[in-house]
Scaffold this motif. Structure first.
Motif, PDB file in Angstrom:
ATOM      1  N   SER A  68       0.816  -1.208   0.000  1.00  0.00           N
ATOM      2  CA  SER A  68       0.000   0.000   0.000  1.00  0.00           C
ATOM      3  C   SER A  68       0.854   1.264   0.000  1.00  0.00           C
ATOM      4  O   SER A  68       0.399   2.311  -0.433  1.00  0.00           O
ATOM      5  N   ALA A  69       2.104   1.173   0.453  1.00  0.00           N
ATOM      6  CA  ALA A  69       2.982   2.337   0.355  1.00  0.00           C
ATOM      7  C   ALA A  69       3.517   2.468  -1.068  1.00  0.00           C
ATOM      8  O   ALA A  69       3.763   3.573  -1.560  1.00  0.00           O
ATOM      9  N   ALA A  70       3.680   1.319  -1.768  1.00  0.00           N
ATOM     10  CA  ALA A  70       4.175   1.344  -3.150  1.00  0.00           C
ATOM     11  C   ALA A  70       3.183   2.050  -4.071  1.00  0.00           C
ATOM     12  O   ALA A  70       3.586   2.622  -5.091  1.00  0.00           O
ATOM     13  N   THR A  71       1.892   2.039  -3.707  1.00  0.00           N
ATOM     14  CA  THR A  71       0.901   2.773  -4.505  1.00  0.00           C
ATOM     15  C   THR A  71       1.324   4.239  -4.618  1.00  0.00           C
ATOM     16  O   THR A  71       1.256   4.832  -5.693  1.00  0.00           O
ATOM     17  N   VAL A  72       1.794   4.804  -3.493  1.00  0.00           N
ATOM     18  CA  VAL A  72       2.200   6.209  -3.481  1.00  0.00           C
ATOM     19  C   VAL A  72       3.395   6.438  -4.410  1.00  0.00           C
ATOM     20  O   VAL A  72       3.396   7.359  -5.227  1.00  0.00           O
TER      21      VAL A  72
END
Lengths: 253, 335
Positions: free
Chosen positions: B64-68
């Motif tokens: 979910s941090a890689a989405t950013v």
């Protein structure tokens, strides 16, 4: 041993490994979540075959496209590097550096450039297979016997003609040997990219299956990969025999 | 040669988008396709995106941090990902950080997992015990903040580095007394190893212990927000509409997942969806303000928590990380 006996022996070994695996799991009572039995893996494969097919096609597609471009680039670089001492010394350190990078680390970068999906898988398959081809082709060309070159030169052949008539044919056995290594590496590259970022492909399928504790399906993914890898290897081994059989000593004892 | 190849790669990647109608939006999920992604696929399947003049491509994610980072790189226009990663980036790269427009997970998914009847009776009794913590995981990074919120000394807890997929096993085997987990993942893992996550285990959610930060939601790139606010509005409308459909009939959300990925286990994904609804999406706050909204005061508080945790140079304003102007009317967001 006759060739026929030899083939039988290798088939028996493969069957034996699976039988041992099956019996060992049964005897030791190993949980399916840790190591499923081969019969369960085949069962899962048959059960999910229609759903596995599009994933397998995707992996095959990205592997072959990546491999094609990898061969194209590897061959041209190999010829360039092999035929010039200067190019050899200049490019080699860079090539070694690039090939030492773990490809797993490169995939997220490709994803940032191109988005997840087909392109990163093709690129990973490509860069992973360039190096063995470059090394083999350039070695083949660089080690052409100086006597042959001298003969050509005394016949007033240009550098290009020497390369075309002596260097390239001389490097073919190396090239085809490299292809066999490169095609299996391309598979590894595609699957690595798929496990990191993709919507389809065997790598992606195995991750989905493991998040659902469907371990037999994870293993059938591995089985599909192994079968595809062996098949493509066999195709290139056959091509090698057809194209460069002249370079192999008959009846290797 | 390389240039030619890049061109070809671009052509392969974007050929699809070029011929489609509507505004092309590349949307990235937070992880592989799961039951909690039903509404995104449903909005596409039922033509809600198309009705808003959007051509949305949904890609699976890698965290979910890689989405950013995917959105900041320009490869994606929008996605489903972590609010706290936005806050972190908004402090360092304010012009490039994505903006949250629809906060789907109202509660943080982090929890301290313990065995029922084990040595842990409250968070304070963790002092002096071994706790399994995956390095790099958000639940581990947030642990010191949890300790100060819950009033115990994080220094006295012995954190053991473990891989996240081994956490439940190590707890069951008493190698650790507690584990810092993502509750959605862990709950399903426990079902997978054949135990009862409610009876055999006790959960201490970070949110209930005072660390009430927000979690995953729909975010868009600042570029899309500025150049095409109508598309952002369309995106949010379509997702909210599909979400209402799934809330009314969860099976519809699961069906679109199993249709998209036939290898999905519908029953298991249904449990995952139900767990996420009960524990992450439904809360007193989302009941009062509707799904998708945030409480500015709570958001400001969590921004300063994140700032302290990562030593950020300055704290972004709540308005910079969340844009409330795209929220659809309340009746579309109530449950």
């Amino acid at each position: 041993m006759s060739p026929r006996q030899q083939k039988l022996a290798s088939a028996a070994l493969i069957v034996g490994v699976f039988v041992f695996w099956e019996l060992f799991c049964l005897a030791a009572g190993i949980s399916e979540l840790i190591l499923p039995r081969p019969s369960r893996i085949i069962e899962a494969f048959l059960q999910f075959a229609p759903a596995i097919a599009p994933h397998a096609w995707q992996t095959l597609y990205t592997t072959l496209v990546g491999f094609f471009f990898g061969v194209l680039i590897g061959l041209s670089l190999g010829v360039l590097i092999g035929s010039s001492k200067l190019a050899y010394d200049t490019c080699y350190p860079l090539l070694v550096g690039i090939s030492s990078i773990p490809k797993v680390a490169v995939v997220p970068i490709f994803v940032l450039w191109f988005g997840a999906g087909t392109v990163p898988a093709i690129l990973t398959a490509m860069i992973i297979c360039i190096f063995p081809i470059v090394v083999n082709v350039s070695t083949g060309i660089a080690t052409v016997e100086p006597e042959l070159e001298d003969v050509m030169r005394s016949l007033k052949a240009s550098k290009l003609e020497i390369l075309w008539n002596v260097g390239l044919p001389r490097s073919l056995p190396y090239f085809f040997a490299a292809l066999k290594v490169a095609i299996t590496l391309s598979f590894v590259g595609s699957v690595i990219a798929e496990t990191v970022a993709s919507n389809k492909g065997v790598g992606n399928m195995m991750l989905i299956a493991s998040s659902q504790f469907n371990v037999p399906l994870v293993f059938s993914g591995l089985m599909v990969l192994a079968v595809m890898g062996i098949s493509l290897y066999a195709i290139f081994a056959f091509l090698e025999r057809r194209m460069t059989g002249w370079a192999t000593r008959k009846n290797i004892a | 040669m390389h240039k030619l190849l890049t061109t070809i790669a671009f052509a392969v990647g974007f050929a699809g988008a070029a011929f489609a109608e509507g505004v092309p939006i590349k949307f990235t999920l937070d992880w592989k396709i799961q039951g909690v992604h039903g509404w995104f696929y449903l909005a596409k399947e039922k033509g809600y995106f198309a009705a808003e003049g959007l051509d949305v491509t949904i890609d699976q994610g890698e965290g979910s941090a890689a989405t950013v980072s995917r959105i900041m790189s320009g490869a994606y226009d929008a996605g489903f990902g972590d609010m706290n990663a936005i806050i972190q980036n908004a402090a360092t790269n304010p012009d490039e950080a994505p903006v949250m427009v629809y906060q789907i997970y109202n509660q943080p998914p982090f929890a301290v997992l313990t065995k029922t009847g084990g040595p842990v009776e409250s968070l304070a009794s963790l002092e002096g015990l071994k706790v399994g913590a995956p390095p790099g995981s958000a639940s581990t990074k947030l642990f010191p903040a949890l300790a100060s919120a819950a009033g115990f000394d994080a220094e006295k807890v012995e954190l053991v580095s473990v891989k996240s997929n081994l956490q439940e096993q190590m707890l069951v085997q008493d190698q650790v007394s507690a584990s810092l987990v993502f509750n959605v993942t862990s709950y399903l893992n426990i079902l997978g190893i054949g135990m009862d996550p409610d009876k055999d285990f006790t959960w201490y959610p970070y949110g209930a212990s005072g660390l009430d930060i927000y979690s995953n939601g729909v975010m868009v790139s600042p570029k899309l927000l500025e150049e095409n606010p109508e598309a952002v509005q369309g995106l949010v409308n379509a997702i909210a509409k599909a979400m209402a459909d799934v809330l009314a009939n969860p099976q519809e959300g699961i069906d679109v997942i199993t249709a998209t990925e036939p290898l999905s286990d519908g029953e298991l994904e249904m449990k995952r969806l139900q767990f996420a609804l009960d524990n992450l999406i439904f809360s007193d706050e989302s009941k009062a303000n509707g799904i998708g909204a945030v409480d500015t005061e709570r958001l400001t508080r969590s921004i300063s928590t994140i700032q302290g945790l990562y030593d950020l140079p300055d704290a972004p304003a709540a308005e910079a990380v969340f844009d409330a102007s795209f929220l659809p009317p309340m009746e579309m967001r109530s449950f």
